[in-house]
Design an enzyme around this catalytic site. Structure first.
Site, PDB file in Angstrom:
ATOM      1  CG  ASP A   1      -5.176   2.399   0.777  1.00 44.29           C
ATOM      2  OD1 ASP A   1      -6.361   1.771   0.922  1.00 44.29           O
ATOM      3  OD2 ASP A   1      -4.238   1.789   1.325  1.00 44.29           O
TER       4      ASP A   1
ATOM      5  CG  MET B   1      -8.743   7.260   2.107  1.00 39.47           C
ATOM      6  SD  MET B   1      -7.421   7.520   3.705  1.00 39.47           S
ATOM      7  CE  MET B   1      -7.149   5.750   3.560  1.00 39.47           C
TER       8      MET B   1
ATOM      9  CG  HIS C   1      -9.397   0.213  -0.258  1.00 42.57           C
ATOM     10  ND1 HIS C   1      -8.985  -0.007   1.107  1.00 42.57           N
ATOM     11  CD2 HIS C   1     -10.615  -0.190   0.220  1.00 42.57           C
ATOM     12  CE1 HIS C   1      -9.621  -0.074   2.616  1.00 42.57           C
ATOM     13  NE2 HIS C   1     -10.577  -0.371   2.013  1.00 42.57           N
TER      14      HIS C   1
ATOM     15  CG  MET D   1     -11.392  -2.553   5.913  1.00 45.38           C
ATOM     16  SD  MET D   1      -9.901  -2.507   5.061  1.00 45.38           S
ATOM     17  CE  MET D   1      -8.479  -1.788   6.298  1.00 45.38           C
TER      18      MET D   1
ATOM     19  CB  SER E   1      -1.125  -0.074   1.132  1.00 44.03           C
ATOM     20  OG  SER E   1      -1.397   1.382   1.474  1.00 44.03           O
TER      21      SER E   1
ATOM     22  CG  ASP F   1      -5.922  -2.702   3.725  1.00 43.93           C
ATOM     23  OD1 ASP F   1      -4.532  -2.100   4.101  1.00 43.93           O
ATOM     24  OD2 ASP F   1      -6.745  -1.716   3.049  1.00 43.93           O
TER      25      ASP F   1
ATOM     26  CG  MET G   1     -10.990   2.850   2.385  1.00 48.23           C
ATOM     27  SD  MET G   1      -9.466   3.367   3.311  1.00 48.23           S
ATOM     28  CE  MET G   1      -9.200   2.981   2.292  1.00 48.23           C
TER      29      MET G   1
ATOM     30  CG  HIS H   1      -3.941  -1.393  -1.151  1.00 46.80           C
ATOM     31  ND1 HIS H   1      -5.291  -2.271  -1.510  1.00 46.80           N
ATOM     32  CD2 HIS H   1      -4.112  -0.725  -0.272  1.00 46.80           C
ATOM     33  CE1 HIS H   1      -5.664  -2.410  -0.307  1.00 46.80           C
ATOM     34  NE2 HIS H   1      -5.207  -1.199   0.261  1.00 46.80           N
TER      35      HIS H   1
HETATM   36  C1  DX5 Z   1      -5.960   2.024   5.570  1.00 48.14           C
HETATM   37  C2  DX5 Z   1      -5.651   1.586   4.298  1.00 48.14           C
HETATM   38  C3  DX5 Z   1      -4.944   0.926   4.106  1.00 48.14           C
HETATM   39  C4  DX5 Z   1      -3.029   1.396   4.798  1.00 48.14           C
HETATM   40  C5  DX5 Z   1      -2.327   0.172   5.391  1.00 48.14           C
HETATM   41  O1  DX5 Z   1      -7.160   2.474   5.749  1.00 48.14           O
HETATM   42  O2  DX5 Z   1      -7.299   1.159   3.727  1.00 48.14           O
HETATM   43  O3  DX5 Z   1      -4.382   0.604   2.873  1.00 48.14           O
HETATM   44  O4  DX5 Z   1      -2.396   2.184   3.887  1.00 48.14           O
HETATM   45  O5  DX5 Z   1      -1.562   0.413   6.171  1.00 48.14           O
HETATM   46  P1  DX5 Z   1      -0.542  -0.094   7.710  1.00 48.14           P
HETATM   47  O6  DX5 Z   1      -0.112  -1.376   6.397  1.00 48.14           O
HETATM   48  O7  DX5 Z   1       0.349   0.907   8.136  1.00 48.14           O
HETATM   49  O8  DX5 Z   1      -1.451  -0.337   8.411  1.00 48.14           O
HETATM   50 ZN    ZN Z   2      -6.514   0.215   1.673  1.00 40.96          ZN
END
Ligand code: DX5
Ligand code: ZN
Length: 217
Positions: free
Chosen positions: A33, A35, A64, A135, A6, A173, A66, A31
């Protein structure tokens, strides 16, 4: 078991060297993310970012989302044909239709569940999904503590897959590091997203090698 980096906690002010390292490590996907500051209390990247990565690298993208009511952003991201788009069960009343749309465009479709959502809630969605994202932190931030209780969902999803001969991948994740990755493997996780652990000392290649050794032992 695959390691999916990620990039949320990579060096975002100078991302290309990290991306080139990941290309060298022959990772299956990265990956990404996304948001929206609504579904989660943080804002990260948008669809243009996905386009730039596709232009500048050969890395496949595991997106991903969110994002609350993600229909509009799914449409925008589909234009770039990433490897996979995952939406949250909690973010829409229309999960099945959006998963169908993603698949109709030849992109793998994933459904994600927050720590507070039970495995039973997605019983219908798993019939169509290519990927189930469990998650193991509350979504929104990297560097959080792994919630080991969530692995019971992974075990149930694995059992359900065997009984029904489903073909979805099970992805975990949040909070994955050199300790927790072994627990993920024992629960029959297929893919571990790893963020802050990989980039903590600016050596993603070395850290991937270390994690791969741990899960091959
Ligand atoms: C959190 C993200 C993850 C995040 C994980 O909401 O969806 O993908 O980047 O990071 P670590 O591995 O530091 O928990
Ligand atoms: Zn994620």
């Amino acid at each position: 078991m695959q390691i999916i980096p990620s990039i949320l906690n990579a060096n975002l002010l100078n991302l290309m060297p990290d991306l080139k390292e990941l290309e060298k490590a022959s990772v299956e996907m990265i990956h990404v993310d996304i948001m929206d500051g609504n579904f989660v209390p943080n804002i990260s990247f948008g669809p243009d970012f996905v386009a730039h990565i596709a232009e500048e690298t050969t890395l496949k993208q595991d997106i991903h989302l969110m994002v609350q009511n993600p229909d509009w952003i799914v449409d925008q991201i589909l234009k770039y044909q990433p490897e996979s788009i995952t939406i949250h069960y909690e973010a829409t009343h229309d999960i099945y239709r959006i998963l169908q749309k993603i698949k109709d465009h030849g992109v793998k479709a994933g459904v994600a569940i927050n720590p507070g959502t039970s495995y039973e809630a997605i019983e219908a969605a798993i019939m169509i999904a290519d990927r189930i994202l469990v998650m193991t932190v509350n979504p929104g931030f990297g560097r959080q503590k792994f919630l080991k209780e969530m692995l019971h969902k992974v075990r149930k999803l694995d059992l359900t897959r065997q009984i029904n001969q489903y073909t979805y991948k099970i992805e975990v994740d949040g909070g994955v590091n050199d300790q927790t990755i072994v627990k993920c493997k024992q629960a029959h996780t297929d893919e571990c997203v790893v963020g802050s652990y990989l980039f903590k000392n600016g050596n993603p290649l070395g850290n991937i090698v270390k994690l791969r050794q741990l899960i091959e032992e």
